[in-house]
Design a protein around this motif. Structure first.
Motif, PDB file in Angstrom:
ATOM      1  N   MET A  98       0.815  -1.215   0.000  1.00  0.00           N
ATOM      2  CA  MET A  98       0.000   0.000   0.000  1.00  0.00           C
ATOM      3  C   MET A  98       0.847   1.263   0.000  1.00  0.00           C
ATOM      4  O   MET A  98       1.936   1.293   0.577  1.00  0.00           O
ATOM      5  CB  MET A  98      -0.911   0.018   1.239  1.00  0.00           C
ATOM      6  N   ALA A  99       0.311   2.275  -0.672  1.00  0.00           N
ATOM      7  CA  ALA A  99       0.848   3.648  -0.539  1.00  0.00           C
ATOM      8  C   ALA A  99      -0.203   4.395   0.263  1.00  0.00           C
ATOM      9  O   ALA A  99      -1.269   4.749  -0.245  1.00  0.00           O
ATOM     10  CB  ALA A  99       1.048   4.284  -1.911  1.00  0.00           C
ATOM     11  N   PHE A 100       0.072   4.557   1.565  1.00  0.00           N
ATOM     12  CA  PHE A 100      -0.913   5.175   2.465  1.00  0.00           C
ATOM     13  C   PHE A 100      -0.998   6.676   2.211  1.00  0.00           C
ATOM     14  O   PHE A 100       0.026   7.344   2.008  1.00  0.00           O
ATOM     15  CB  PHE A 100      -0.519   4.944   3.932  1.00  0.00           C
ATOM     16  N   LYS A 101      -2.206   7.200   2.274  1.00  0.00           N
ATOM     17  CA  LYS A 101      -2.434   8.622   2.062  1.00  0.00           C
ATOM     18  C   LYS A 101      -1.874   9.445   3.218  1.00  0.00           C
ATOM     19  O   LYS A 101      -2.017   9.082   4.378  1.00  0.00           O
ATOM     20  CB  LYS A 101      -3.954   8.879   1.997  1.00  0.00           C
ATOM     21  N   ASP A 102      -1.232  10.541   2.879  1.00  0.00           N
ATOM     22  CA  ASP A 102      -0.852  11.598   3.817  1.00  0.00           C
ATOM     23  C   ASP A 102      -0.233  11.062   5.107  1.00  0.00           C
ATOM     24  O   ASP A 102      -0.745  11.253   6.198  1.00  0.00           O
ATOM     25  CB  ASP A 102      -2.056  12.487   4.166  1.00  0.00           C
ATOM     26  N   GLU A 103       0.911  10.413   4.971  1.00  0.00           N
ATOM     27  CA  GLU A 103       1.631   9.957   6.178  1.00  0.00           C
ATOM     28  C   GLU A 103       2.225  11.174   6.889  1.00  0.00           C
ATOM     29  O   GLU A 103       2.264  11.242   8.111  1.00  0.00           O
ATOM     30  CB  GLU A 103       2.738   9.004   5.754  1.00  0.00           C
ATOM     31  N   GLU A 104       2.682  12.173   6.150  1.00  0.00           N
ATOM     32  CA  GLU A 104       3.472  13.254   6.748  1.00  0.00           C
ATOM     33  C   GLU A 104       2.670  14.254   7.572  1.00  0.00           C
ATOM     34  O   GLU A 104       3.197  14.891   8.471  1.00  0.00           O
ATOM     35  CB  GLU A 104       4.212  14.015   5.631  1.00  0.00           C
ATOM     36  N   GLY A 105       1.420  14.496   7.183  1.00  0.00           N
ATOM     37  CA  GLY A 105       0.656  15.516   7.911  1.00  0.00           C
ATOM     38  C   GLY A 105       1.027  16.922   7.484  1.00  0.00           C
ATOM     39  O   GLY A 105       0.651  17.902   8.120  1.00  0.00           O
ATOM     40  N   SER A 106       1.735  17.050   6.359  1.00  0.00           N
ATOM     41  CA  SER A 106       2.249  18.379   5.947  1.00  0.00           C
ATOM     42  C   SER A 106       1.125  19.330   5.564  1.00  0.00           C
ATOM     43  O   SER A 106       1.223  20.523   5.736  1.00  0.00           O
ATOM     44  CB  SER A 106       3.179  18.232   4.732  1.00  0.00           C
ATOM     45  N   ARG A 107       0.042  18.792   4.971  1.00  0.00           N
ATOM     46  CA  ARG A 107      -0.978  19.704   4.427  1.00  0.00           C
ATOM     47  C   ARG A 107      -2.031  20.094   5.462  1.00  0.00           C
ATOM     48  O   ARG A 107      -2.389  21.261   5.567  1.00  0.00           O
ATOM     49  CB  ARG A 107      -1.654  19.038   3.208  1.00  0.00           C
ATOM     50  N   PHE A 108      -2.495  19.119   6.251  1.00  0.00           N
ATOM     51  CA  PHE A 108      -3.616  19.375   7.159  1.00  0.00           C
ATOM     52  C   PHE A 108      -3.211  19.375   8.638  1.00  0.00           C
ATOM     53  O   PHE A 108      -4.055  19.556   9.515  1.00  0.00           O
ATOM     54  CB  PHE A 108      -4.722  18.325   6.951  1.00  0.00           C
ATOM     55  N   GLY A 109      -1.943  19.087   8.926  1.00  0.00           N
ATOM     56  CA  GLY A 109      -1.514  19.044  10.330  1.00  0.00           C
ATOM     57  C   GLY A 109      -1.976  17.783  11.033  1.00  0.00           C
ATOM     58  O   GLY A 109      -1.922  17.667  12.253  1.00  0.00           O
ATOM     59  N   LEU A 110      -2.464  16.797  10.255  1.00  0.00           N
ATOM     60  CA  LEU A 110      -2.807  15.477  10.818  1.00  0.00           C
ATOM     61  C   LEU A 110      -2.102  14.449   9.941  1.00  0.00           C
ATOM     62  O   LEU A 110      -2.357  14.382   8.726  1.00  0.00           O
ATOM     63  CB  LEU A 110      -4.326  15.236  10.767  1.00  0.00           C
ATOM     64  N   GLY A 111      -1.234  13.656  10.565  1.00  0.00           N
ATOM     65  CA  GLY A 111      -0.473  12.683   9.774  1.00  0.00           C
ATOM     66  C   GLY A 111      -1.153  11.330   9.738  1.00  0.00           C
ATOM     67  O   GLY A 111      -2.099  11.076  10.480  1.00  0.00           O
ATOM     68  N   MET A 112      -0.642  10.465   8.825  1.00  0.00           N
ATOM     69  CA  MET A 112      -1.067   9.074   8.766  1.00  0.00           C
ATOM     70  C   MET A 112      -2.577   8.932   8.553  1.00  0.00           C
ATOM     71  O   MET A 112      -3.223   8.058   9.129  1.00  0.00           O
ATOM     72  CB  MET A 112      -0.624   8.343  10.043  1.00  0.00           C
ATOM     73  N   ILE A 113      -3.127   9.765   7.691  1.00  0.00           N
ATOM     74  CA  ILE A 113      -4.580   9.733   7.440  1.00  0.00           C
ATOM     75  C   ILE A 113      -4.975   8.381   6.843  1.00  0.00           C
ATOM     76  O   ILE A 113      -5.921   7.735   7.299  1.00  0.00           O
ATOM     77  CB  ILE A 113      -4.989  10.892   6.499  1.00  0.00           C
ATOM     78  N   GLY A 114      -4.209   7.922   5.853  1.00  0.00           N
ATOM     79  CA  GLY A 114      -4.539   6.667   5.172  1.00  0.00           C
ATOM     80  C   GLY A 114      -4.433   5.462   6.083  1.00  0.00           C
ATOM     81  O   GLY A 114      -5.330   4.617   6.126  1.00  0.00           O
ATOM     82  N   SER A 115      -3.354   5.404   6.873  1.00  0.00           N
ATOM     83  CA  SER A 115      -3.181   4.232   7.739  1.00  0.00           C
ATOM     84  C   SER A 115      -4.176   4.261   8.906  1.00  0.00           C
ATOM     85  O   SER A 115      -4.617   3.211   9.380  1.00  0.00           O
ATOM     86  CB  SER A 115      -1.739   4.148   8.260  1.00  0.00           C
ATOM     87  N   ARG A 116      -4.580   5.469   9.351  1.00  0.00           N
ATOM     88  CA  ARG A 116      -5.632   5.546  10.376  1.00  0.00           C
ATOM     89  C   ARG A 116      -6.920   4.923   9.830  1.00  0.00           C
ATOM     90  O   ARG A 116      -7.620   4.185  10.520  1.00  0.00           O
ATOM     91  CB  ARG A 116      -5.914   6.996  10.769  1.00  0.00           C
ATOM     92  N   ALA A 117      -7.219   5.220   8.556  1.00  0.00           N
ATOM     93  CA  ALA A 117      -8.453   4.675   7.953  1.00  0.00           C
ATOM     94  C   ALA A 117      -8.336   3.152   7.824  1.00  0.00           C
ATOM     95  O   ALA A 117      -9.283   2.423   8.126  1.00  0.00           O
ATOM     96  CB  ALA A 117      -8.694   5.294   6.577  1.00  0.00           C
TER      97      ALA A 117
END
Ligand code: HGY
Ligand code: MN
Ligand code: MN
Ligand code: MN
Length: 404
Positions: free
Chosen positions: A117-136
Motif C-alpha cells: 500500500m501507498a498510504f495517504k498523507d503519512e506526513e501531515g504536511s498539508r492538514f496538520g494530521l499525519g497518517m490519514i490513510g493508515s488511520r483509515a
C-alpha cells in the motif's frame, strides 16, 4: 533475485513528480501531483502482476495471490514534507512492489496474499494530521478529524471529494484479517551509518504530539511605544521557544521542534500583536513526553502572564509511541544476518504508518542506512547497495512471515 536497477529507475521516475528546484520533492496529499505519483506507482504494481485499486479514501494498493485469506501488509507513503527527500516513503512502496515482482518472476506463490500500500498523507504536511490513510486502514480515522483544514481552509473531507474519493465511506477502508505489517523505510538518522550497517531492525517508534501555541498581545507603533509599555507576542514566543529547547535537553532522547511560526500583522514598524507556532514533541516513552509537555505548558503560561499576553494551546495530533513486534524483529534480524550485515536494533525517532496498527496486528520495520543521517531535505540519500540489501531483507522477512 531483487532487481535493484528496476527499483532505482522507479525511484527516479517518482522523484520527478513534484520535484523542487534544488532536487527535492513537494507532494501533498489529495493534490493532482500526488494523484499522478499514485498512478505511476499503480503501473509498477501492474507490471508486478498485482491486482490494484484505490480504497474509499484513496489509499493505493496492489495485492498478490495467496493460498489462504490472511494477508501480509507492506507499504509506506508517497506524499512528502515541503522540499523533502526522494527516499522518505517511496523506498518502502517501491521495494514492496519489487519483492512481489521478484516472487512473480520466480513463479513463487506464497501461502498468504501480500498487499502493498501507498498510504495517504503519512506526513501531515498539508492538514496538520499525519497518517490519514493508515488511520483509515486501522479503522480509527474519525469524522471530526476529516474537518481539519489546510492553509487555504480546505478540509480533508473536501480534499478527498475533490480527488474523487468518498469520505462518507471511509469505514470501508478498514482492513481485517491481516497477519502482520512490515515497512521498509530510510532511517533518517545516523545510527546505522555510525555502526557501519546497511540495514537495521526497528525496536519501536517514538510518539509525536503536535501542539499549536498562540499568543495574543497588542499591535503598536514601533517608534512611539516605549519598551516598558509593550505586549509584544514575538518576544514572548522567543522566550518560550528558548525555554522549550532548555527543557527538552533535560530529557535524554526527547526531541522538540518548532517548525512553523507566523506573526501578525507582520509590519517592520508594528509591534507583533499576535504570534503562533507549532511544537513537535517526541519520545519513545509516553510518560517522559508527557512530563516534558507539562513543564513546557507551565513555562509558557508563566511567560505569558508576566507579559500580559493571552496564551492558547491547541492540540493538532497526539500519537502514542509504538513498540515493534518481537517476532517480526527476530525475522528481520535473521534476514539481516543472512545478508552478512551486523544486526543493529534501534528506535525510530520519526513517526511511521505502522504506529496506527498497534493493537490491531503485529508491526515491524526495517531501516535502510541514510547518508549523513539527512532527511526531510533534498540531500536525503541512500546508496543503491543499501537499497538492494534492505530490499533483500524485506524479501526474506516476508518469506519468513509467510512460513509462520
Ligand atoms: O514526522 C515524521 O516523523 C514522519 O516523517 N512522518
Ligand atoms: Mn517523513
Ligand atoms: Mn516517511
Ligand atoms: Mn513511514
Amino acid at each position: 533475485m531483487i532487481n535493484v536497477e528496476r527499483i532505482w529507475k522507479r525511484l527516479q521516475e517518482l522523484s520527478a513528480i513534484g520535484r523542487t528546484e534544488d532536487g527535492g520533492v513537494t507532494r501533498y496529499s489529495y493534490t493532482d501531483l500526488e494523484a499522478a505519483a499514485n498512478e505511476q506507482v499503480k503501473t509498477y504494481m501492474e507490471e508486478a502482476g498485482l491486482a490494484t485499486g484505490y480504497d474509499a479514501i484513496g489509499n493505493l494498493y496492489g495485492i498478490s495471490k495467496g493460498k489462504t485469506e490472511e494477508t501480509i501488509l507492506v507499504g509506506s507513503h508517497v506524499d512528502s514534507v515541503p522540499n523533502g527527500g526522494n527516499f522518505d516513503g517511496p523506498l518502502g512502496v517501491i521495494a514492496g512492489i519489487e519483492v512481489l515482482q521478484t516472487l512473480q518472476e520466480q513463479g513463487q506463490e506464497l501461502n498468504h496474499p501480500v498487499k502493498v500500500m501507498a498510504f495517504k498523507d503519512e506526513e501531515g504536511s498539508r492538514f496538520g494530521l499525519g497518517m490519514i490513510g493508515s488511520r483509515a486502514v486501522a479503522g480509527i480515522l474519525t469524522p471530526e478529524q476529516l474537518q481539519k483544514q489546510d492553509a487555504e481552509g480546505i478540509s480533508i473531507y473536501e480534499a478527498m471529494k475533490s480527488q474523487g474519493y468518498d469520505p462518507e465511506k471511509m469505514t470501508e477502508a478498514k482492513l481485517e484479517n491481516i497477519k502482520a505489517y512490515v515497512e521498509l523505510h530510510i532511517e533518517q538518522g545516523k545510527v546505522l551509518e555510525t555502526a557501519g550497517a546497511a540495514a537495521g531492525i526497528v525496536s519501536g517508534i517514538a510518539g509525536p504530539v503536535w501542539l499549536r501555541m498562540k499568543l495574543t498581545g497588542e499591535a503598536g507603533h514601533a517608534g512611539a511605544t516605549p519598551m516598558n509599555q509593550r505586549r509584544d507576542t514575538l518576544v514572548g514566543a522567543s522566550l518560550i521557544i528558548a525555554e522549550i529547547e532548555r527543557i527538552a535537553k533535560q530529557y535524554p532522547e526527547l526531541v522538540a521542534t518548532v517548525g512553523q511560526i507566523s506573526v501578525k500583522p507582520g509590519g517592520t514598524n508594528v509591534i507583533p500583536g499576535y504570534s503562533e507556532w507549532t511544537l513537535d514533541l517526541r519520545h519513545v516513552q509516553e510518560s517522559v513526553r508527557d512530563e516534558a509537555e507539562k513543564a513546557i505548558r507551565a513555562i509558557a503560561k508563566k511567560v505569558a502572564s508576566e507579559r500580559q499576553l493571552d496564551l492558547e494551546i491547541g492540540e493538532m495530533q497526539r500519537i502514542s509511541p509504538a513498540p515493534c513486534s518481537e517476532s517480526i524483529q527476530q525475522a528481520i534480524q535473521t534476514s539481516i544476518e543472512e545478508e552478512g550485515v551486523k544486526p543493529v536494533t534501534l528506535p525510530s525517532g520519526a513517526g511511521h504508518d505502522g504506529m496506527q496498527f498497534i493493537g490491531k496486528w503485529p508491526m515491524g520495520m526495517i531501516f535502510a542506512r541514510s547518508l549523513n543521517g539527512i532527511s526531510h531535505n533534498p540531500k536525503e540519500w541512500t546508496t543503491q547497495e543499501d537499497v538492494e540489501v534492505s530490499t533483500r531483507v524485506l524479501y526474506k522477512t516476508i518469506l519468513t512471515l509467510d512460513q509462520t
